[in-house]
Write a protein that holds these residues in place. Structure first.
Motif, mmCIF file in Angstrom:
data_model
loop_
_atom_site.group_PDB
_atom_site.id
_atom_site.type_symbol
_atom_site.label_atom_id
_atom_site.label_comp_id
_atom_site.label_asym_id
_atom_site.label_seq_id
_atom_site.Cartn_x
_atom_site.Cartn_y
_atom_site.Cartn_z
ATOM 1 N N MET A 54 0.832 -1.173 0.000
ATOM 2 C CA MET A 54 0.000 0.000 0.000
ATOM 3 C C MET A 54 0.885 1.249 0.000
ATOM 4 O O MET A 54 1.816 1.364 0.769
ATOM 5 N N THR A 55 0.582 2.187 -0.870
ATOM 6 C CA THR A 55 1.348 3.421 -0.979
ATOM 7 C C THR A 55 0.696 4.498 -0.126
ATOM 8 O O THR A 55 -0.512 4.696 -0.178
ATOM 9 N N ALA A 56 1.506 5.192 0.639
ATOM 10 C CA ALA A 56 0.979 6.271 1.478
ATOM 11 C C ALA A 56 0.594 7.448 0.599
ATOM 12 O O ALA A 56 1.302 7.797 -0.336
ATOM 13 N N GLU A 57 -0.549 8.027 0.875
ATOM 14 C CA GLU A 57 -1.015 9.200 0.145
ATOM 15 C C GLU A 57 -0.238 10.427 0.604
ATOM 16 O O GLU A 57 -0.066 10.652 1.809
ATOM 17 N N ILE A 58 0.207 11.211 -0.375
ATOM 18 C CA ILE A 58 0.827 12.485 -0.047
ATOM 19 C C ILE A 58 0.209 13.560 -0.936
ATOM 20 O O ILE A 58 -0.253 13.287 -2.042
ATOM 21 N N THR A 59 0.162 14.757 -0.390
ATOM 22 C CA THR A 59 -0.264 15.901 -1.183
ATOM 23 C C THR A 59 0.889 16.886 -1.223
ATOM 24 O O THR A 59 1.593 17.081 -0.239
ATOM 25 N N VAL A 60 1.069 17.468 -2.385
ATOM 26 C CA VAL A 60 2.161 18.408 -2.608
ATOM 27 C C VAL A 60 1.549 19.727 -3.060
ATOM 28 O O VAL A 60 0.790 19.753 -4.038
ATOM 29 N N GLN A 61 1.869 20.785 -2.329
ATOM 30 C CA GLN A 61 1.321 22.107 -2.621
ATOM 31 C C GLN A 61 2.452 23.126 -2.680
ATOM 32 O O GLN A 61 3.479 22.958 -2.025
ATOM 33 N N PRO A 62 2.243 24.216 -3.439
ATOM 34 C CA PRO A 62 3.233 25.298 -3.406
ATOM 35 C C PRO A 62 3.334 25.868 -1.989
ATOM 36 O O PRO A 62 2.439 25.687 -1.162
ATOM 37 N N LEU A 63 4.442 26.550 -1.727
ATOM 38 C CA LEU A 63 4.613 27.167 -0.411
ATOM 39 C C LEU A 63 3.520 28.201 -0.187
ATOM 40 O O LEU A 63 3.238 29.018 -1.062
ATOM 41 N N ASP A 64 2.926 28.167 0.988
ATOM 42 C CA ASP A 64 2.015 29.230 1.393
ATOM 43 C C ASP A 64 2.808 30.242 2.218
ATOM 44 O O ASP A 64 4.019 30.069 2.421
ATOM 45 N N ARG A 65 2.171 31.296 2.664
ATOM 46 C CA ARG A 65 2.896 32.332 3.421
ATOM 47 C C ARG A 65 3.561 31.794 4.669
ATOM 48 O O ARG A 65 4.683 32.148 4.989
ATOM 49 N N SER A 66 2.858 30.948 5.372
ATOM 50 C CA SER A 66 3.408 30.389 6.609
ATOM 51 C C SER A 66 4.662 29.561 6.332
ATOM 52 O O SER A 66 5.675 29.683 7.037
ATOM 53 N N ALA A 67 4.602 28.727 5.319
ATOM 54 C CA ALA A 67 5.752 27.894 4.973
ATOM 55 C C ALA A 67 6.905 28.759 4.478
ATOM 56 O O ALA A 67 8.066 28.509 4.812
ATOM 57 N N GLN A 68 6.594 29.791 3.694
ATOM 58 C CA GLN A 68 7.646 30.686 3.201
ATOM 59 C C GLN A 68 8.317 31.412 4.367
ATOM 60 O O GLN A 68 9.537 31.550 4.393
ATOM 61 N N ARG A 69 7.531 31.843 5.347
ATOM 62 C CA ARG A 69 8.104 32.498 6.540
ATOM 63 C C ARG A 69 8.993 31.534 7.314
ATOM 64 O O ARG A 69 10.068 31.902 7.781
ATOM 65 N N ALA A 70 8.536 30.294 7.453
ATOM 66 C CA ALA A 70 9.334 29.296 8.171
ATOM 67 C C ALA A 70 10.659 29.062 7.458
ATOM 68 O O ALA A 70 11.727 29.058 8.090
ATOM 69 N N LEU A 71 10.594 28.884 6.145
ATOM 70 C CA LEU A 71 11.813 28.657 5.371
ATOM 71 C C LEU A 71 12.747 29.861 5.482
ATOM 72 O O LEU A 71 13.949 29.698 5.712
ATOM 73 N N THR A 72 12.201 31.045 5.334
ATOM 74 C CA THR A 72 13.008 32.264 5.454
ATOM 75 C C THR A 72 13.659 32.337 6.834
ATOM 76 O O THR A 72 14.827 32.725 6.953
#
Length: 139
Positions: free
Chosen positions: A1-19
């Motif tokens: 069984m393959t685990a489901e993953i979703t891939v989305q562009p960076l949102d503001r929160s993720a961009q702030r975290a990365l920055t």
């Protein structure tokens, strides 16, 4: 069984975290455009931790995550990989994804694996090999 993953562009929160992580790396003297600098930061951290009595060691997660994000940024800048927000059965995290979002790399995974074995000298070799494999796959 393959685990489901979703891939989305960076949102503001993720961009702030990365920055924030990349700012922490810069403040620590890590050059995200230089694999040797990133590898040296990792190796120096391992060295320092091993010199510290176990009872006096702090949580390695922030430092290892900072190094992983610096490595990820290097990979993103030197390949077709892009930062994404990836959600899977274990939660949501920053990861690098291929253009078709089928290939996903969580930069913390190789860092955490090396950390668990207290490996040193591996990071630049790993990143260069990964970039070579990405280039080969694109041809």
């Amino acid at each position: 069984m393959t685990a489901e993953i979703t891939v989305q562009p960076l949102d503001r929160s993720a961009q702030r975290a990365l920055t924030g992580w990349l700012g922490d790396a810069q403040a620590a003297g890590v050059d995200v455009d230089d694999l040797e600098s990133i590898g040296r930061a990792y190796d120096d951290y391992v060295h320092d931790v091993l010199l510290t009595p176990a009872a006096d060691r702090g949580d390695p997660t922030p430092t290892l995550t900072m190094i992983a994000m610096a490595m990820g940024e290097y990979l993103q800048r030197h390949s077709a990989l892009q930062w994404r927000v990836v959600e899977d059965a274990q939660g949501t995290d920053l990861a690098l994804s291929s253009a078709d979002d089928l290939g996903v790399l969580y930069p913390i995974d190789p860092v955490a694996q090396a950390w668990s074995q207290r490996q040193r000298g591996w990071l630049p070799v790993f990143a260069r090999e990964l970039l070579k494999n990405i280039e080969g796959a694109a041809e």
